[in-house]
Design a protein around this motif. Structure first.
Motif, PDB file in Angstrom:
ATOM      1  N   SER A 247      48.805  33.504  43.168  1.00  0.00           N
ATOM      2  CA  SER A 247      47.810  34.495  43.599  1.00  0.00           C
ATOM      3  C   SER A 247      47.304  34.181  44.999  1.00  0.00           C
TER       4      SER A 247
ATOM      5  N   ASP B 131      50.291  41.298  41.605  1.00  0.00           N
ATOM      6  CA  ASP B 131      49.960  39.975  41.077  1.00  0.00           C
ATOM      7  C   ASP B 131      49.887  40.023  39.549  1.00  0.00           C
ATOM      8  N   GLU B 132      50.964  39.660  38.897  1.00  0.00           N
ATOM      9  CA  GLU B 132      51.061  39.685  37.434  1.00  0.00           C
ATOM     10  C   GLU B 132      50.591  41.025  36.870  1.00  0.00           C
TER      11      GLU B 132
HETATM   12 MG    MG Z   1      47.267  34.077  39.622  1.00  0.00          MG
END
Ligand code: MG
Ligand code: ATP
Ligand code: SF4
Length: 336
Positions: free
Chosen positions: A62, A186-187
């Motif tokens: 991240s 991000d994910e």
């Molecule tokens: Mg992360």
């Protein structure tokens, strides 16, 4: 060449994003040491491709994503977007660059303001970047809802009135609003049920084709990124340890850490271990992930590596180019 949302030609295969030796260190209160969240990352992302970024929790994915779109200040290194160094631009100079690069967050629940209606959430970036008058903004928001598969009836609803998958569609619509060329996701499916994950991944794929988008797609396991990535970067303790074409990485991982991650990949299609490629023996890593404030000398992976030798303790392996564009940071790679 392909065509972007605003009708302009987008050169594909040219480097759209280049990170050079990017570092992000956090000072530790009361200590002289720093936490090395991102520790010397260099990578290139070509226009129209998807670069997957994988690694265990806390490895710096991240933080790297935020560095790439300059949502956090870099400690060192540089990021170029469309040939322009954005790492040192002032806030004012960054402003016209911002619409071109957007972030989609992991948790659609937490990233959407619960007190705002879905339509207003998607309109926000348009207002910030002075897209046009109220009518133009309304039309654009309706168009974006349609593009991500939400109904016009959803415009006036609040985030809690949506399912997880629908909430992530709102997040995607918000990211698309300003016609970005690059999306760092991000994910984006980690918080969703497995059955919904595939739908949202398909939406990402369709949007990429339709709008010539370039993705950096962050995930913590290799199962999800395989389906969307052209190339994959594997991160460990703030560093990229292997970067390769997706198929090459899956069929013959070169870094021992990649091999270990891969040995435990459940395939997203059927929830079982992937049955293509050579048979894999499950490698269970022993030992804890070291603290990024106290990284091992030499190779950061050596405390858990089944192949570690003496040299690994003294000499830090650098990410070096190998055959067919593969890069690996290991003194004794398992594949070329
Ligand atoms: Mg992360
Ligand atoms: N604002 C911050 N201040 C101090 N340390 C931070 C900050 N943000 C992240 N870190 C630390 O930096 C390291 C990397 O964090 P990051 O969130 O980038 O990892 P990640 O790979 O995204 O993990 P996850 O898979 O859990 O999302 C972690 O040790 C984290 O505790
Ligand atoms: S350099 Fe040594 S410790 Fe590091 S991954 Fe390679 S073999 Fe393992």
């Amino acid at each position: 060449m392909t065509t972007a949302q605003d009708g302009t030609a987008v050169p594909t295969d040219e480097v759209l994003l280049r990170a050079t030796d990017v570092t992000k260190h956090y000072p530790l209160r009361g200590a002289r040491r720093v936490l090395r969240a991102v520790d010397g990352v260099s990578l290139e992302v070509r226009g129209g491709e998807t670069l997957g970024v994988v690694g265990e929790s806390g490895c710096g994915k991240s933080t790297l994503g935020r560095c790439l779109v300059r949502l956090t200040e870099l400690t060192g290194g540089r990021v170029e977007f469309g040939g322009q160094d954005i790492s040192t631009l002032s806030t004012r100079r960054l402003r016209p660059v911002r619409p071109g690069m957007q972030l989609v967050f992991q948790d659609p629940q937490a990233s959407l303001n619960p007190r705002r209606r879905a339509g207003d959430i998607v309109a926000e970036p348009l207002l910030v970047h002075r897209y046009g008058d109220a009518g133009a903004v309304r039309r654009r928001v309706a168009e974006l809802f349609d593009v991500v598969g939400l109904a016009a009836a959803h415009l006036d609803r609040y985030p809690h009135e949506f399912s997880g998958g629908q909430r992530q569609r709102i997040g995607i619509a918000r990211a698309l609003a300003t016609n970005p060329r690059l999306i760092v996701a991000d994910e984006p499916v980690s918080a969703l049920d497995v059955s919904i994950q595939a739908q949202v991944l398909n939406l990402f794929a369709d949007l990429q084709e339709e709008f010539a988008l370039t993705y950096v797609f962050i995930a913590h396991d290799l199962g999800v990124v395989r389906h969307v990535s052209d190339r994959i970067a594997v991160m460990y303790l703030g560093e990229i340890v292997e970067l390769a074409e997706t198929e090459a990485l899956y069929t013959a991982p070169a870094h021992p850490y990649t091999q270990a991650l891969l040995s435990a990949v459940p395939d997203i299609d059927d929830g079982t271990l992937a049955d293509d490629g050579p048979p894999r023996e499950r490698i269970v890593l022993t030992g804890e992930v070291p603290n990024p404030a106290d990284k091992p000398t030499g190779c950061p992976f050596r405390t858990r590596c089944p192949y570690a030798r003496e040299r690994c303790a003294t000499e830090r392996p650098r990410l070096a180019p190998g055959a067919s564009g593969r890069q690996v940071a290991c003194h004794f790679p398992l594949a070329g």
